[in-house]
Scaffold this active site. Structure first.
Site, short mmCIF file in Angstrom:
data_model
loop_
_atom_site.label_atom_id
_atom_site.label_comp_id
_atom_site.label_asym_id
_atom_site.label_seq_id
_atom_site.Cartn_x
_atom_site.Cartn_y
_atom_site.Cartn_z
N LYS A 1 -2.32 -4.31 -8.66
CA LYS A 1 -3.59 -4.96 -8.31
C LYS A 1 -4.67 -3.90 -8.13
O LYS A 1 -4.44 -2.85 -7.54
CB LYS A 1 -3.42 -5.76 -7.02
CG LYS A 1 -4.70 -6.42 -6.51
CD LYS A 1 -4.40 -7.23 -5.26
CE LYS A 1 -5.66 -7.84 -4.68
NZ LYS A 1 -6.48 -6.82 -3.96
N HIS B 1 -11.21 -5.72 -5.30
CA HIS B 1 -10.88 -5.82 -3.88
C HIS B 1 -11.90 -6.69 -3.15
O HIS B 1 -12.24 -6.43 -1.98
CB HIS B 1 -10.79 -4.44 -3.23
CG HIS B 1 -9.74 -4.34 -2.18
ND1 HIS B 1 -8.43 -3.99 -2.44
CD2 HIS B 1 -9.77 -4.56 -0.84
CE1 HIS B 1 -7.72 -3.98 -1.33
NE2 HIS B 1 -8.52 -4.34 -0.33
N ARG C 1 -10.35 -15.06 0.70
CA ARG C 1 -11.19 -15.50 1.81
C ARG C 1 -11.14 -17.00 2.07
O ARG C 1 -11.08 -17.41 3.23
CB ARG C 1 -12.63 -15.03 1.58
CG ARG C 1 -12.84 -13.51 1.75
CD ARG C 1 -14.30 -13.16 1.57
NE ARG C 1 -14.61 -11.75 1.76
CZ ARG C 1 -14.74 -10.86 0.78
NH1 ARG C 1 -14.55 -11.25 -0.49
NH2 ARG C 1 -15.03 -9.60 1.04
N TYR D 1 0.88 -1.17 0.00
CA TYR D 1 0.00 0.00 0.00
C TYR D 1 0.91 1.22 0.00
O TYR D 1 1.78 1.33 0.88
CB TYR D 1 -0.89 0.04 1.23
CG TYR D 1 -2.06 -0.90 1.21
CD1 TYR D 1 -3.04 -0.81 0.24
CD2 TYR D 1 -2.22 -1.88 2.20
CE1 TYR D 1 -4.14 -1.65 0.22
CE2 TYR D 1 -3.32 -2.73 2.21
CZ TYR D 1 -4.27 -2.61 1.22
OH TYR D 1 -5.36 -3.46 1.21
#
Length: 391
Positions: free
Chosen positions: A241, A265, A320, A138
């Site tokens: 990304k 995202h 996930r 980030y």
């Protein structure tokens, strides 16, 4: 929905969806919501799955698939299957060993592990596990700190840097706001300085402490010049990304990136954004072979991986489902999820008439809703319980 026993072994769970239900039964509600939730009304979160369900594969017949192989390469390195883990922060929330356990699972599975800026263990600790490690960046308001993280990733032996481009700040995630979500005291952003990395532990009513923290730390001014500067500063393969528009993908390729990751995202940023898989083929056309294209957001099965390959992707990122496995059984649970993905992908490849991963890219696809009374939907809605569907 099938009941989850109080105790169970990972080998008793037969799909990533089983692990999702098991993890939901084990995790505290605020943590479960933080992992599972999306932004806004969660339209894009739902759209990711709806879009996958509408992609139909046209299998090929009379193909020898006796030696069906999953091995391929990503960013020039061999992998056991066209899968890498997605960058997910604060994995210690779901298991005490967090990213260390997940990286072990990725190493055992033979796929890359992506360690995030917001990892709850340092990138050096995670890289020392020995998996092929990609570092997710980030861009911070403090650019010097950002580029120092990249230098640390290089020194630690990371194999790639992945710049996340779609988070100028964290979107409003209503589940977290309702829960007043904050990190426990023992979970920090270990890669950041003590003051910066531990600022997400206290939330007022109707507030997400994590969102407040990221708004203070992340650079909303991130732009193409930053990507070009990052390209100049690192010798490592570079991924960007959070690309959805084909024009952005083409420009990223012109900047010399090694891969773009088509991603919304996981439905956690702009609510109402297009499903990632819906623009995958256009992005592949736009980059025209100048870089690899990976798909993120919504992958839940080996059939989903096959669909992404058929639409032109080099591989996918899985987020996930890995956390569900981690929550359920640490390294063993996370590895079991990856094993199931491999088993499902091999089954899907072979049944589609593909003896290897590259052949999937020549498969034809169609799009459209399935009949409203399809038995598969009824089966899923009943939690996979046999005998509940009326024929």
């Amino acid at each position: 929905m099938t009941a989850v026993p109080a105790t169970f072994a990972p080998e008793d769970l037969l799909s990533p969806a089983d692990f999702e239900r098991a993890a939901a039964a084990l995790l505290p509600a605020p943590v479960r919501d933080f992992v599972a939730g999306g932004s806004g009304t969660e339209l894009t979160l739902a759209a990711n799955r709806a879009a996958f369900d509408q992609v139909r594969i046209v299998p090929r017949a009379l193909r020898d698939v006796s030696g069906c192989a999953l091995a391929t390469t990503l960013l020039g390195r061999p992998v056991s299957m066209p899968v890498a883990t997605a960058p997910v922060g604060y994995q210690k929330l779901v298991h005490p060993e967090g990213e260390l356990a997940a990286a072990c699972a990725a190493k055992e599975a033979g796929i890359p592990f992506t360690v995030g800026t917001l990892s709850s263990y340092t990138l050096e600790e995670v890289a020392a596990v020995g998996a092929t490690t990609w570092f997710q960046l980030y861009m911070l308001r403090d650019r010097d700190q950002s580029f120092d993280l990249v230098r640390r990733a290089e020194d630690a032996g990371c194999a790639a840097v992945m710049l996340t481009a779609d988070v100028p700040w964290m979107a409003r995630r209503r589940r977290d706001l309702r829960n007043g979500f904050a990190l426990p005291d023992d979970v920090v952003a270990a890669n950041l300085s003590a003051g910066t990395g531990s600022a997400a532990h206290r939330a007022a009513s109707g507030e997400s402490a994590v969102a407040r923290h990221t708004a203070a730390a992340f650079a909303p001014s991130l732009n193409w010049a930053d990507l070009e500067e990052l390209r100049r500063r690192t010798r490592l393969p570079l991924l960007v990304k959070g690309v959805l528009d084909p024009a952005d993908a083409a420009r990223a390729a012109e900047c010399g990136v090694d891969a773009v990751v088509v991603s919304n995202h996981g439905g956690r940023q702009l609510d109402g954004a297009v499903a990632s898989i819906d623009v995958l083929a256009e992005v592949c056309t736009a980059v025209a072979g100048r870089c690899e294209v990976l798909l993120d957001s919504g992958i839940r099965s080996g059939v989903d991986v096959l669909k992404a390959l058929a639409l032109g992707a080099s591989g996918v990122l899985v987020g996930r489902p890995l956390l569900w496995g981690l929550a359920t059984g640490g390294t063993e649970g996370a590895h079991r999820v990856l094993e199931l993905l491999a088993t499902e992908l091999r089954d899907a490849l072979g049944l589609a008439g593909c003896s290897e991963v590259g052949a999937a890219r020549s498969l034809r696809t169609f799009r459209g809703p399935w009949p409203a009374d399809r038995t598969g939907a009824a089966y899923r809605e009943n939690g996979g319980v046999e005998g509940t569907v009326q024929r």
